[in-house]
Design a protein around this motif. Structure first.
Motif, short mmCIF file in Angstrom:
data_model
loop_
_atom_site.label_atom_id
_atom_site.label_comp_id
_atom_site.label_asym_id
_atom_site.label_seq_id
_atom_site.Cartn_x
_atom_site.Cartn_y
_atom_site.Cartn_z
N VAL A 1 3.03 3.55 -6.36
CA VAL A 1 1.86 2.91 -6.96
C VAL A 1 2.12 2.35 -8.35
O VAL A 1 1.29 1.60 -8.87
CB VAL A 1 0.68 3.90 -7.02
CG1 VAL A 1 0.41 4.48 -5.66
CG2 VAL A 1 0.95 5.02 -8.01
N LEU A 2 3.25 2.69 -8.97
CA LEU A 2 3.50 2.19 -10.32
C LEU A 2 3.58 0.67 -10.34
O LEU A 2 3.04 0.02 -11.23
CB LEU A 2 4.79 2.80 -10.88
CG LEU A 2 5.21 2.31 -12.27
CD1 LEU A 2 4.10 2.50 -13.29
CD2 LEU A 2 6.48 3.03 -12.73
N GLY A 3 4.25 0.08 -9.35
CA GLY A 3 4.34 -1.38 -9.29
C GLY A 3 2.99 -2.04 -9.19
O GLY A 3 2.73 -3.08 -9.81
N ARG A 4 2.11 -1.43 -8.40
CA ARG A 4 0.74 -1.95 -8.26
C ARG A 4 0.05 -2.01 -9.62
O ARG A 4 -0.54 -3.03 -10.00
CB ARG A 4 -0.02 -1.05 -7.29
CG ARG A 4 -1.52 -1.27 -7.21
CD ARG A 4 -2.15 -0.13 -6.41
NE ARG A 4 -3.60 -0.17 -6.38
CZ ARG A 4 -4.33 -0.42 -5.30
NH1 ARG A 4 -3.74 -0.68 -4.17
NH2 ARG A 4 -5.66 -0.40 -5.35
N GLU A 5 0.12 -0.91 -10.37
CA GLU A 5 -0.54 -0.87 -11.67
C GLU A 5 0.14 -1.79 -12.67
O GLU A 5 -0.52 -2.38 -13.53
CB GLU A 5 -0.58 0.57 -12.19
CG GLU A 5 -1.41 1.51 -11.34
CD GLU A 5 -2.83 1.02 -11.12
OE1 GLU A 5 -3.41 0.38 -12.04
OE2 GLU A 5 -3.38 1.25 -10.03
N LEU A 6 1.46 -1.95 -12.58
CA LEU A 6 2.16 -2.86 -13.50
C LEU A 6 1.70 -4.30 -13.30
O LEU A 6 1.54 -5.05 -14.27
CB LEU A 6 3.67 -2.75 -13.29
CG LEU A 6 4.35 -1.50 -13.83
CD1 LEU A 6 5.83 -1.49 -13.47
CD2 LEU A 6 4.18 -1.37 -15.34
N LEU A 7 1.46 -4.71 -12.05
CA LEU A 7 1.00 -6.08 -11.81
C LEU A 7 -0.44 -6.26 -12.28
O LEU A 7 -0.81 -7.33 -12.78
CB LEU A 7 1.13 -6.43 -10.33
CG LEU A 7 2.55 -6.55 -9.79
CD1 LEU A 7 2.56 -7.19 -8.42
CD2 LEU A 7 3.44 -7.35 -10.74
N ILE B 1 2.51 -18.98 -10.91
CA ILE B 1 2.80 -17.56 -10.76
C ILE B 1 1.80 -16.93 -9.80
O ILE B 1 0.58 -17.13 -9.93
CB ILE B 1 2.75 -16.84 -12.12
CG1 ILE B 1 3.77 -17.47 -13.08
CG2 ILE B 1 3.01 -15.35 -11.96
CD1 ILE B 1 3.55 -17.08 -14.53
N HIS B 2 2.32 -16.15 -8.85
CA HIS B 2 1.47 -15.44 -7.88
C HIS B 2 1.75 -13.94 -7.99
O HIS B 2 2.91 -13.52 -7.93
CB HIS B 2 1.76 -15.91 -6.46
CG HIS B 2 1.61 -17.39 -6.27
ND1 HIS B 2 0.52 -17.98 -5.65
CD2 HIS B 2 2.44 -18.42 -6.60
CE1 HIS B 2 0.66 -19.29 -5.63
NE2 HIS B 2 1.83 -19.59 -6.19
N LEU B 3 0.69 -13.15 -8.13
CA LEU B 3 0.81 -11.70 -8.21
C LEU B 3 0.03 -11.08 -7.06
O LEU B 3 -1.19 -11.27 -6.96
CB LEU B 3 0.29 -11.18 -9.54
CG LEU B 3 0.86 -11.83 -10.82
CD1 LEU B 3 0.20 -11.21 -12.05
CD2 LEU B 3 2.36 -11.68 -10.87
N LEU B 4 0.71 -10.34 -6.20
CA LEU B 4 0.09 -9.65 -5.07
C LEU B 4 0.28 -8.15 -5.30
O LEU B 4 1.32 -7.58 -4.96
CB LEU B 4 0.75 -10.08 -3.76
CG LEU B 4 0.26 -9.44 -2.47
CD1 LEU B 4 -1.22 -9.72 -2.24
CD2 LEU B 4 1.08 -9.93 -1.28
N PRO B 5 -0.70 -7.46 -5.90
CA PRO B 5 -0.46 -6.08 -6.35
C PRO B 5 -0.45 -5.02 -5.27
O PRO B 5 0.10 -3.94 -5.49
CB PRO B 5 -1.62 -5.84 -7.33
CG PRO B 5 -2.69 -6.78 -6.91
CD PRO B 5 -1.99 -7.98 -6.35
N SER B 6 -1.06 -5.28 -4.11
CA SER B 6 -1.16 -4.22 -3.10
C SER B 6 -0.92 -4.79 -1.70
O SER B 6 -1.86 -5.23 -1.04
CB SER B 6 -2.52 -3.53 -3.18
OG SER B 6 -2.57 -2.39 -2.36
#
Length: 708
Positions: free
Chosen positions: A341-347, A374-379
Motif C-alpha cells: 500500500v505504500l506505493g498507493r499512498e505515495l501517488l 502525466i497519468h497516476l493510477l494509485p490503486s
C-alpha cells in the motif's frame, strides 16, 4: 562534601533507571561490551509455573538483585499508574517501534541464545523473509539456541516508551514449521532487573501464534512505561523450535535530551494528507485535488475490478484530456498487489504535491506539467487493498490482499510475449517475418474463458489506447528498482536476461535508486535476503525472481513504453506515522524518474504533404528493438547520451535515415523525418483510382525458346 557526592550518585542512578542522558548515550556501547557479564544464565533455574520473583532473578542472573527488582517494579508501576487490583482495559493507539521498517537497529535487538547467526535476534522482525535454503545467512526470524522456557528476545528502545502491545509471527521458512504459541512480557528500565506484566497477582500469559505467517496482536491491559521489553516464550509448536518475528507497539515519552532519537527523525515540510485512505477516501482526495487544480487535472477510470470498483486515474497536464503533438505520455501505477500500500499512498501524495507546487509557481513542477502528460493510477487492485486495509498495517501480513478478488497476481497476469519473441529469433524470423516490437496479444488471451483478471484486461486496454513512453509501477517489500526482462531465456532460474535496451533500462533504474534516500546507501541493513545496495539499488528482474508474463516485459514488447518496478520500502504496509518519512525517502526519486521521459530523441514522421504518418517504424542501428509513431506521426525514443543512426520507414513509403545526437542535459533531441511514397505504392493508388487490378505476373505467357 559527602552529601554532594551522594547527590551526584543519586542523579546518575536516576538517569540510568529512567532512561535520561545529557549526552549522546555513549554509555550504551559500554553496556553492550559488558552484557556477557550480567546475562549469564545460572543452571539452577526455576521449574515452569514458579513465581515471577525467581524468574526475574534468573533472567538477570543475579540473586542479589531482589531489592533493585522491587525498586524497578515500583518505578514501572509509578510510571504507568498500575494499581494492585485487576487491570481495566485502556485503549491507547501507539505506532510500531519500527522493527519491520528498520528504524530499530540490529544492535538494539538481543536474545538469550540463537540457533545460528542467520537466526539471530537481528532477524526477529515482523514479516522478514527467509532465504530459499535452510541455515541461510539471511534466515526468516529469531530462533533460540536452546529449547526451554528460559529463552527471551529483547528490544532496547533507547528511550522511555509507553509500551502498549506486541505483534508476533513464526519463522518464515519453506521447509520448517516453527512458532511460539504463548509467551510472557517482561519490562525493565536498566536491563538488569525485570518485571513481568501481570494481571492482579498473576503473570499474564499471552496467546501467540497457531501457524507461522498470520500476525497475532496482543495489547496490554494498560500501557507500561519502560525502556527495555522482553518476550519470554512459554510454549511452542511441538514439532518445531522457539522461533519468532516481532513488532512492538509503543509511544515515545517526552525526552528533549535524547539526541539519538532526534538524530534519526526525518521531518517533512510538505503540507499533505499523510494517512491511509480507504477506497471512498481515495476518490474524495482525488476529487479535492481536481477541484483545487481544475486547469491541470482530470479524473477518469480505465475499467472496473472484479467486485465492480472503478479503477480511477488522474491526469496532470496543461491540457488535460488531449494528447498534444510532441508531448510524451508518462504513467505511474501502484497497488497491483493490494497489500503493498505504500506505493498507493505515495501517488496520492504526489498528486497533492504537484497541484500545490504548480499553484505556488514551482518552476520544476510547472515545466513537468507543461511538457509532459502525466497519468497516476494509485490503486490497480482495490479489492485486494480492501482486505489488507481491513486487517491494518501490522496485521495484514505478507500476502493478505496481494491477489485480485479471483486469486490472480495482476502484475504477472499478462501474456508471455518474451517466449514468443525468442522462439521467432531461434527460427531466424526476426526481423523479416516477425517484428522485434509491438508483438500481438495471442487470441486465447483475449477470450472470455482465459484466466485473466478484469483489472489486467483494463490495464492492457489502457496501455494500447495511450502512447506511453515511460512508466513505473510502485511495489513494496524491498528497496530496489527492477527492470526487464523478468523471465529467463533458458529454464535456469535467477539468471540475468537483458533486453536490447539494457543500457537504457539500467540508467532509468539508477536515476530512481540513486536519488532515493536509502536505496544506494551502502551502510543500510538489507530488508530481507538481498543486499541490493551493492548493485546500486537496481536489479535485472530475471536474475532476482524469474517470472513469466510480467507487466514490465509485456509493456516493452507490446507497446513503446519502457516499464520498471520500484520497490519503495521494506515494509509493504507501513504504519500511518511512517508515511511522512517514506514520502521524504521517495519524493525526489518520483520527480527525477518522471523527468527521464525527456531523455533521448523525439520527432514527427510526415509524408510529402506534411501529414503525420501513424505506425511508422523507428529503428536505431545497433539496438534490436524498434518503436512506432503515434496516431499523429509523433514519436519518442528513449536513449542514453550518444550519436545514433536512426531510420524511419512505413508501409507504402520509402525509408529515410539520419544521424541524431543525444546530449547529457534533460530534453529530448529533435529528429524529424519526411517520407516519400514508394513507386509500388503510387502504382497501386493509380490502379485503385481507376478501378483496375494489377496484372498478375503468373498470367503472363512465358516466352518461347528461340528456334534453332
Amino acid at each position: 562534601m559527602m552529601w554532594f557526592q551522594a547527590l551526584l550518585l543519586l542523579g546518575f542512578l536516576l538517569d540510568v533507571c529512567y532512561g535520561y542522558s545529557s549526552e549522546d548515550e555513549d554509555y550504551y556501547m559500554q553496556e553492550l561490551l559488558s552484557r556477557e557479564h550480567y546475562q549469564r544464565i545460572p543452571e539452577n533455574r526455576e521449574t515452569p509455573g514458579q513465581g515471577i520473583g525467581k524468574e526475574s532473578r534468573s533472567a538477570s542472573g543475579k540473586a542479589g538483585h531482589r531489592k533493585s527488582e522491587k525498586k524497578n517494579k515500583k518505578a514501572v508501576k509509578a510510571a504507568d499508574g498500575v494499581s494492585g487490583g485487576s487491570f481495566a482495559p485502556e485503549r491507547v493507539d501507539c505506532p510500531p517501534l519500527g522493527l519491520e521498517t528498520l528504524n530499530i537497529d540490529d544492535f538494539q535487538l538481543h536474545a538469550s541464545s540463537r540457533r545460528h547467526y542467520g537466526l539471530g535476534p537481528h532477524r526477529g522482525r515482523l514479516n522478514i523473509q527467509g532465504g530459499l535454503l535452510e541455515d541461510d545467512l539471511y534466515d526468516g526470524g529469531w530462533c533460540a539456541g536452546r529449547i526451554d522456557q528460559l529463552q527471551w528476545l529483547e528490544v532496547d528502545a533507547r528511550r522511555l516508551m509507553k509500551f502498549t502491545g506486541v505483534v508476533t509471527q513464526g519463522r518464515s521458512s519453506l521447509w520448517s514449521s516453527d512458532w511460539v504459541s504463548s509467551y510472557k512480557v517482561l519490562l525493565s528500565n536498566d536491563s538488569h532487573s525485570w518485571v513481568t506484566l501481570k494481571n492482579d497477582s498473576r503473570d499474564l500469559i499471552f496467546t501467540g501464534n497457531r501457524e507461522k505467517e498470520i500476525p497475532v496482536l496482543n495489547t496490554f491491559p494498560k500501557p507500561v512505561v519502560a525502556r527495555y521489553i522482553r518476550i519470554n516464550p512459554r510454549s511452542w509448536f511441538p514439532g518445531g523450535g522457539i522461533c519468532m518475528r516481532v513488532e512492538i507497539l509503543g509511544c515515545p515519552m517526552p525526552d528533549p535530551n535524547n539526541y539519538y532519537r532526534r538524530r534519526n527523525e526525518v521531518m517533512t515540510t510538505d503540507n499533505l494528507d499523510f494517512r491511509h485512505h480507504s477506497y471512498k477516501e481515495m476518490r474524495q482526495l482525488m476529487k479535492v485535488v481536481n477541484e483545487k487544480c481544475p486547469n491541470i487535472t482530470r479524473i477518469y477510470n480505465i475499467g472496473r475490478s472484479f467486485s465492480g470498483q472503478k479503477l480511477y486515474a488522474i491526469e496532470i497536464s496543461d491540457r488535460p484530456g488531449e494528447h498534444e503533438l510532441g508531448e510524451p505520455e508518462f504513467r505511474y501505477t501502484a497497488g497491483s498487489h493490494g497489500n503493498e500500500v505504500l506505493g498507493r499512498e505515495l501517488l496520492l501524495l504526489l498528486m497533492q504535491f504537484m497541484c500545490q507546487e504548480y499553484l505556488s509557481g514551482n518552476t520544476r513542477v510547472r515545466h513537468l506539467v507543461e511538457e509532459t502528460r502525466i497519468h497516476l493510477l494509485p490503486s490497480v487492485n482495490p479489492d485486494g487493498y480492501d482486505k489488507a486495509f481491513a486487517a491494518g498495517s501490522e496485521l495484514s501480513g505478507w500476502t493478505l490482499g496481494r491477489w485480485s478478488h479471483d486469486g490472480l497476481d495482476i502484475h504477472h497476469n499478462f501474456p508471455d510475449l518474451s517466449a514468443v519473441l525468442w522462439e521467432a529469433e531461434s527460427q531466424n524470423w526476426v526481423p523479416r517475418r516477425f517484428h522485434n516490437h509491438h508483438l500481438p496479444v495471442p487470441d486465447w488471451y483475449r477470450s472470455e474463458n482465459a484466466s485473466v483478471a478484469l483489472e489486467t484486461r483494463a490495464l492492457v486496454s489502457w496501455m494500447e489506447k495511450i502512447p506511453f513512453v515511460l512508466g513505473g509501477n510502485l511495489q513494496g517489500g524491498e528497496l530496489v528498482v527492477s527492470f526487464p526482462f523478468d523471465r529467463t531465456r533458458s529454464e535456469t532460474l535467477r539468471q540475468p536476461t537483458p533486453t536490447a535496451d539494457d543500457h537504457v533500462f539500467r540508467w532509468l533504474a539508477f536515476s530512481y535508486a540513486s536519488t532515493h534516500r536509502l536505496m544506494t546507501l551502502a551502510s543500510r541493513r538489507v530488508c530481507h535476503t538481498h543486499d541490493f545496495a551493492k548493485e546500486d539499488g537496481t536489479v535485472n528482474g530475471a536474475s532476482w525472481h524469474t517470472a513469466a508474463g510480467s507487466m514490465n516485459d509485456f509493456s516493452y514488447l507490446h507497446t513503446n513504453c519502457f516499464e520498471l518496478s520500484m520497490y519503495v520500502g521494506c515494509d509493504k504496509y507501513p504504519h500511518e506515522s511512517e508515511l511522512p518519512e517514506e514520502w521524504e525517502n521517495n519524493r525526489e526519486s518520483l520527480l527525477v524518474f518522471m523527468e527521464q521521459v525527456h531523455r533521448g530523441i523525439k520527432g514527427v514522421v510526415r509524408d510529402a504533404q506534411g501529414r503525420g504518418i501513424a505506425s511508422a517504424i523507428i529503428s536505431v542501428d545497433g539496438i534490436n528493438h524498434d518503436i512506432r509513431t503515434a496516431s499523429e506521426g509523433d514519436y519518442w525514443r528513449l536513449l542514453n547520451p550518444g550519436e545514433y543512426r536512426v531510420t524511419a520507414r512505413a508501409e507504402g513509403f520509402g525509408g529515410s535515415s539520419r544521424v541524431c545526437v543525444v546530449g547529457y542535459d534533460i530534453g529530448a533531441s529533435g529528429c524529424d523525418f519526411t517520407l516519400e511514397r514508394s513507386n509500388l505504392s503510387r502504382i497501386r493508388e493509380i490502379m485503385q483510382k481507376f478501378n483496375k487490378q494489377p496484372i498478375s505476373t503468373r498470367r503472363l505467357r512465358q516466352p518461347r525458346p528461340l528456334d534453332t
